[in-house]
Enzyme design. Structure first.
Site, PDB file in Angstrom:
ATOM      1  N   LYS A 160     -69.166  -0.525 -23.509  1.00 33.01           N
ATOM      2  CA  LYS A 160     -69.510  -1.733 -22.750  1.00 33.01           C
ATOM      3  C   LYS A 160     -68.557  -1.990 -21.585  1.00 33.01           C
ATOM      4  O   LYS A 160     -68.936  -2.613 -20.591  1.00 33.01           O
ATOM      5  CB  LYS A 160     -69.552  -2.942 -23.693  1.00 33.01           C
ATOM      6  CG  LYS A 160     -70.709  -2.902 -24.680  1.00 33.01           C
ATOM      7  CD  LYS A 160     -70.766  -4.154 -25.511  1.00 33.01           C
ATOM      8  CE  LYS A 160     -71.979  -4.154 -26.430  1.00 33.01           C
ATOM      9  NZ  LYS A 160     -71.968  -3.070 -27.404  1.00 33.01           N
ATOM     10  N   GLU A 244     -65.823 -11.603 -22.512  1.00 35.32           N
ATOM     11  CA  GLU A 244     -66.432 -12.047 -21.262  1.00 35.32           C
ATOM     12  C   GLU A 244     -66.914 -13.488 -21.416  1.00 35.32           C
ATOM     13  O   GLU A 244     -66.981 -14.022 -22.530  1.00 35.32           O
ATOM     14  CB  GLU A 244     -67.592 -11.135 -20.872  1.00 35.32           C
ATOM     15  CG  GLU A 244     -68.715 -11.069 -21.882  1.00 35.32           C
ATOM     16  CD  GLU A 244     -69.722  -9.966 -21.568  1.00 35.32           C
ATOM     17  OE1 GLU A 244     -69.381  -9.059 -20.791  1.00 35.32           O
ATOM     18  OE2 GLU A 244     -70.831 -10.015 -22.114  1.00 35.32           O
ATOM     19  N   ASN A 279     -76.776 -13.264 -33.329  1.00 36.30           N
ATOM     20  CA  ASN A 279     -76.912 -12.314 -32.226  1.00 36.30           C
ATOM     21  C   ASN A 279     -77.869 -11.172 -32.537  1.00 36.30           C
ATOM     22  O   ASN A 279     -77.855 -10.148 -31.855  1.00 36.30           O
ATOM     23  CB  ASN A 279     -75.551 -11.747 -31.812  1.00 36.30           C
ATOM     24  CG  ASN A 279     -74.601 -12.819 -31.342  1.00 36.30           C
ATOM     25  OD1 ASN A 279     -74.930 -13.613 -30.463  1.00 36.30           O
ATOM     26  ND2 ASN A 279     -73.422 -12.889 -31.952  1.00 36.30           N
ATOM     27  N   GLU A 319     -80.471  -4.805 -20.912  1.00 39.22           N
ATOM     28  CA  GLU A 319     -80.540  -6.179 -21.395  1.00 39.22           C
ATOM     29  C   GLU A 319     -79.822  -7.123 -20.431  1.00 39.22           C
ATOM     30  O   GLU A 319     -78.749  -6.799 -19.917  1.00 39.22           O
ATOM     31  CB  GLU A 319     -79.923  -6.276 -22.791  1.00 39.22           C
ATOM     32  CG  GLU A 319     -80.623  -5.384 -23.812  1.00 39.22           C
ATOM     33  CD  GLU A 319     -80.204  -5.672 -25.236  1.00 39.22           C
ATOM     34  OE1 GLU A 319     -79.266  -6.473 -25.429  1.00 39.22           O
ATOM     35  OE2 GLU A 319     -80.811  -5.109 -26.150  1.00 39.22           O
ATOM     36  N   GLU A 332     -75.979  -5.262 -21.421  1.00 32.98           N
ATOM     37  CA  GLU A 332     -75.694  -3.906 -21.878  1.00 32.98           C
ATOM     38  C   GLU A 332     -76.932  -3.054 -21.689  1.00 32.98           C
ATOM     39  O   GLU A 332     -78.029  -3.571 -21.458  1.00 32.98           O
ATOM     40  CB  GLU A 332     -75.279  -3.891 -23.356  1.00 32.98           C
ATOM     41  CG  GLU A 332     -76.362  -4.360 -24.313  1.00 32.98           C
ATOM     42  CD  GLU A 332     -75.875  -4.396 -25.752  1.00 32.98           C
ATOM     43  OE1 GLU A 332     -74.671  -4.178 -25.986  1.00 32.98           O
ATOM     44  OE2 GLU A 332     -76.699  -4.652 -26.647  1.00 32.98           O
ATOM     45  N   ASN A 334     -79.053  -0.074 -23.747  1.00 33.33           N
ATOM     46  CA  ASN A 334     -79.232   0.678 -24.981  1.00 33.33           C
ATOM     47  C   ASN A 334     -79.909   2.003 -24.654  1.00 33.33           C
ATOM     48  O   ASN A 334     -81.044   2.023 -24.167  1.00 33.33           O
ATOM     49  CB  ASN A 334     -80.068  -0.113 -25.987  1.00 33.33           C
ATOM     50  CG  ASN A 334     -79.328  -1.332 -26.491  1.00 33.33           C
ATOM     51  OD1 ASN A 334     -78.178  -1.233 -26.892  1.00 33.33           O
ATOM     52  ND2 ASN A 334     -79.976  -2.487 -26.464  1.00 33.33           N
ATOM     53  N   ARG A 336     -81.528   4.328 -26.066  1.00 35.28           N
ATOM     54  CA  ARG A 336     -82.369   4.756 -27.188  1.00 35.28           C
ATOM     55  C   ARG A 336     -83.663   3.955 -27.181  1.00 35.28           C
ATOM     56  O   ARG A 336     -83.850   3.069 -26.343  1.00 35.28           O
ATOM     57  CB  ARG A 336     -81.635   4.501 -28.512  1.00 35.28           C
ATOM     58  CG  ARG A 336     -81.156   3.054 -28.646  1.00 35.28           C
ATOM     59  CD  ARG A 336     -80.628   2.713 -30.011  1.00 35.28           C
ATOM     60  NE  ARG A 336     -79.915   1.442 -30.052  1.00 35.28           N
ATOM     61  CZ  ARG A 336     -80.474   0.248 -30.102  1.00 35.28           C
ATOM     62  NH1 ARG A 336     -81.793   0.147 -30.085  1.00 35.28           N
ATOM     63  NH2 ARG A 336     -79.741  -0.853 -30.150  1.00 35.28           N
ATOM     64  N   PHE A 392     -79.961 -18.869 -41.871  1.00 36.37           N
ATOM     65  CA  PHE A 392     -81.147 -18.305 -41.215  1.00 36.37           C
ATOM     66  C   PHE A 392     -81.457 -16.882 -41.661  1.00 36.37           C
ATOM     67  O   PHE A 392     -82.280 -16.209 -41.054  1.00 36.37           O
ATOM     68  CB  PHE A 392     -81.023 -18.367 -39.687  1.00 36.37           C
ATOM     69  CG  PHE A 392     -80.870 -19.754 -39.149  1.00 36.37           C
ATOM     70  CD1 PHE A 392     -81.905 -20.673 -39.245  1.00 36.37           C
ATOM     71  CD2 PHE A 392     -79.677 -20.160 -38.565  1.00 36.37           C
ATOM     72  CE1 PHE A 392     -81.761 -21.961 -38.761  1.00 36.37           C
ATOM     73  CE2 PHE A 392     -79.523 -21.453 -38.080  1.00 36.37           C
ATOM     74  CZ  PHE A 392     -80.571 -22.359 -38.180  1.00 36.37           C
TER      75      PHE A 392
END
Length: 711
Positions: A160, A244, A279, A319, A332, A334, A336, A392
């Site tokens: 990242k 960040e 997340n 993203e 970021e 991904n 894949r 949750f």
């Protein structure tokens, strides 16, 4: 041995025949398939592909391979020897025991499986080795094709810190933050103070919500640094962290990209992934209700710029976080296939697995940017073996004693890797399936999702369907007023299930009473005739007491033909239905509205458990005389939970922070439980002295196991 191989072959053949009808298209029963695998006979790809994964994604890749005429190889741990993906494959190889580090992350064992089976290419799915550059290098060294980007792109986007620097250079909008590696908790605090709270602490490697924490002050930064580094080391073997600025109340919107080895790159529109817990995504949809054409184009073009900057070739996802003013920031990339790729397939008509295989073989993309449509709307709900009433969703384990996917409904797709009898264990992700619905409009897709959730039968494990149904029917979600804070904002005190209003309570009471009377009448019959010796004359009017929670409701019910008229709570309801007591699903009509109920259990004592509006309700139905006598029975005394600490989920004890005789303050950490590679800190409910400790680091515990006693 020959006999054993023959049995395995027959088992796979029977399985393939049983599963074949639901593999034909994206959303079964629709007017057209929402994605298609359209390989030209002249295009030669691979004869045999090994899928280095398990569960639903392994099955998903195999479906496309079979359509393309490609043989498949499954790898599995010893506990997965009877898994669906193993039965589905043409060949299967055991690569080790249950722990992922000894099986699905065991590179040497997987390389040996490739040599043993002669696989020409490997599809890594998502997770596990899908973004591991060393694995891709080892495949290349042995002349085996990795179905994904090259090692440079994996390394550049997998880190990242490096990916953020590359994104800046490629003129992609980035979030303000520290561009180096944070080495200590105190350094993290100093950097967070310089950036300004709130901040996001996250692992440099990996993704999937693991190794991520939001901190609003110095103490939360120290704690976040500790947990994030431990989770990152456990999940990715890399404990490096970055910090960040946390964009408060953002949307999480991602762009699907597709690129080949000839410099061609496309963006395949966006996916809205803002509904999250810890997340991790829960509900996704495509397209987003929030983006206008200009913002969509700008995000897509920046995503392609980034892909070209690292010479990306395959399917990938960029993203972004998007604020209320439609400013967007790179989060970021991904490298894949994403979990939520099916909704992109539904609105574009492209089979992303097929495209990945073509690109890996060296073919050019078949489409140009102007060819990429947005046809209709698609929604995906991630169905997990989780208890939604605990944060949750904390993991649940068990065996699926009954399992029925809602594939009888039109435009419904279910990507799963389990079947009735499958085990959900502590070793792997607790996902049961991805439930996808498609419609020409968002309202149509939502209505189909509501029906699909009501028709989905899952027994043997706790699941999150109650939460999913509440989300997709909530007024804020329906209006598109969502952000990554949706769940804590809508349910500030935690998820409590469907909250009954006066009308819905009367509906539930009426349905339960009608079901009870139907079962009582049925029990008086043999082969459709009344028992002559003991049954009273059939009556058509009853006085009942229905207990729901702590309340008792007087219910008057009459029957005329197939219709029950129920008086309860000062109102009337008419109920009629098919009342097949042997079926898991109970379609009924209440005051003209169609409802789908599920009966999970019914006892001779009058206790029944019904699933209504997605939520389980326990009711007790008695004749009025029985209810009067029952009032004299003693009540069971509830356990004092303030003096004990039980495990809220199955998992492994990572650390125990107290010993007998210690005094703990309210909210003080007592121990840490890891489940599915997520670490959960358990704290004291009140100030007290530790009486005894019943666990130690390294032990495996089950849900409800006693951990610590207080006095």
């Amino acid at each position: 041995m020959a006999m054993f191989r023959q049995i395995v072959f027959l088992d796979r053949l029977l399985f393939a025949v049983k599963r074949a009808p639901c593999q034909a298209c994206c959303c079964a029963g629709g007017p057209r398939a929402q994605y298609s695998t359209a390989t030209s006979p002249s295009e030669k790809t691979f004869e045999k592909i090994l899928i280095a994964n398990r569960g639903e994604i392994a099955c998903r890749v195999m479906k496309t391979c079979k359509k393309m005429g490609i043989q498949t190889v499954a790898v599995h741990s010893d506990v997965d020897s009877s898994a669906v993906h193993v039965k589905m494959a043409d060949q299967a190889v055991c690569v080790g025991p249950a722990p992922t580090g000894k099986s699905y992350l065991n590179m040497e064992a997987i390389m040996e499986a490739i040599r043993q089976t002669g696989a020409q290419a490997v599809h890594p799915g998502y997770g596990f080795l899908s973004e591991n550059k060393e694995f891709a290098k080892r495949l290349a060294a042995e002349g085996v094709t990795f179905i994904g980007p090259d090692t440079h792109a994996i390394q550049a986007m997998g880190d990242k810190i490096e990916s953020k620097l590359i994104a800046k250079a490629a003129k992609v909008n980035t979030i303000p933050g520290f561009d180096g590696v944070v080495k200590t908790a105190e350094e993290a605090v100093k950097i967070a103070q310089e950036i300004g709270y709130p901040v996001m602490i996250k692992a440099s490697a990996g993704g999937g919500g693991k190794g991520m924490r939001i901190a609003w002050n110095d103490e939360e930064t120290r704690e976040g640094f500790r947990f994030s580094s431990q989770e990152a080391a456990s999940s990715f073997g890399d404990d490096r962290l970055l910090i960040e600025k946390y964009i408060d109340n953002p949307r999480h919107i991602e762009i699907q990209v597709l690129a080949d080895k000839h410099g061609n790159a496309l963006w395949l529109n966006e996916r809205e992934c803002s509904i999250q817990r810890r997340n991790q995504k829960v509900v996704e949809e495509a397209p987003s209700t929030f983006l206008d054409p200009d913002t969509r184009r700008a995000m897509g073009e920046q995503a392609v710029q980034l892909a070209r900057a690292v010479k990306y070739s395959s399917a990938g996802t960029v993203e972004f976080l998007v604020d209320s003013q439609k400013n967007f920031y790179f989060l970021e990339m991904n490298t894949r296939l994403q979990v939520e790729h099916p909704i992109t397939e539904c609105i574009t008509g492209l089979d992303l697995v097929e495209q990945m295989i073509r690109v890996a073989k060296g073919y050019r993309l078949q489409h140009q940017q102007k060819d990429i449509p947005i046809n209709g709307w698609a929604i995906e709900s991630r169905v997990y073996a989780e208890d939604p009433y605990k944060s949750f969703g904390l993991p649940s384990i068990g065996r699926l004693s009954q399992y029925q996917e809602p594939l009888n409904l039109s435009n419904v797709r279910v990507d799963s890797g389990i079947e009735e009898g499958s085990d959900i264990s502590i070793y792997y992700d607790p996902m049961i399936s991805k439930l996808i619905t498609y419609g020409s409009t968002r309202a149509e897709a939502l209505a189909r999702m509501e029906a699909a959730l009501d028709n989905y039968v899952i027994r043997g494990v706790t699941h999150n369907i109650p939460l999913l149904r509440e989300i997709i029917t909530h007024p804020r979600f329906i209006s598109g007023d969502i952000s990554t804070n949706f769940l804590p904002e809508v349910y500030p005190d935690g998820f409590k299930g469907h909250q009954l209003d006066v009308e819905s309570r009367r509906e539930l009471l009426a349905s339960a009473a009608a079901f009870y009377i139907t079962s009582q009448l049925r029990s008086q019959q043999i082969l459709g005739h009344l028992r002559l010796s003991s049954a009273p004359m059939e009556c058509s009017c009853w006085e009942l007491c229905v207990e729901l929670g702590r309340e008792r409701h007087h219910v008057h019910i009459t029957k005329s033909g197939d219709v029950y008229t129920v008086e309860a709570d000062g109102g009337k309801a008419e109920v009629c239905g098919q009342w097949n007591l042997a079926s898991s699903l109970l379609p009924v009509t209440v005051n003209g509205a169609d409802r789908m109920l599920q009966c999970l259990s019914r006892e001779a004592s009058g206790t029944i458990v019904l699933q209504y509006m997605g939520t389980l309700f326990k009711l007790r139905i008695l004749t009025w005389r029985a209810a009067e006598l029952d009032s004299y029975m003693p009540e069971k005394v509830s356990e004092d939970t303030s003096s004990i600490l039980r495990s809220p989920m199955p998992g492994t004890v990572v650390a125990v922070s107290v010993k007998p005789g210690d005094t703990v303050a309210e909210g003080q950490e007592i121990c840490v439980i890891e489940a599915m590679k997520m670490q959960n800190s358990l704290t004291a409910a009140r100030q007290a002295k530790v009486k005894s400790v019943h666990c130690k680091a390294g032990e495996t515990v089950g849900e409800g196991d006693l951990l610590v006693e207080l006095q």
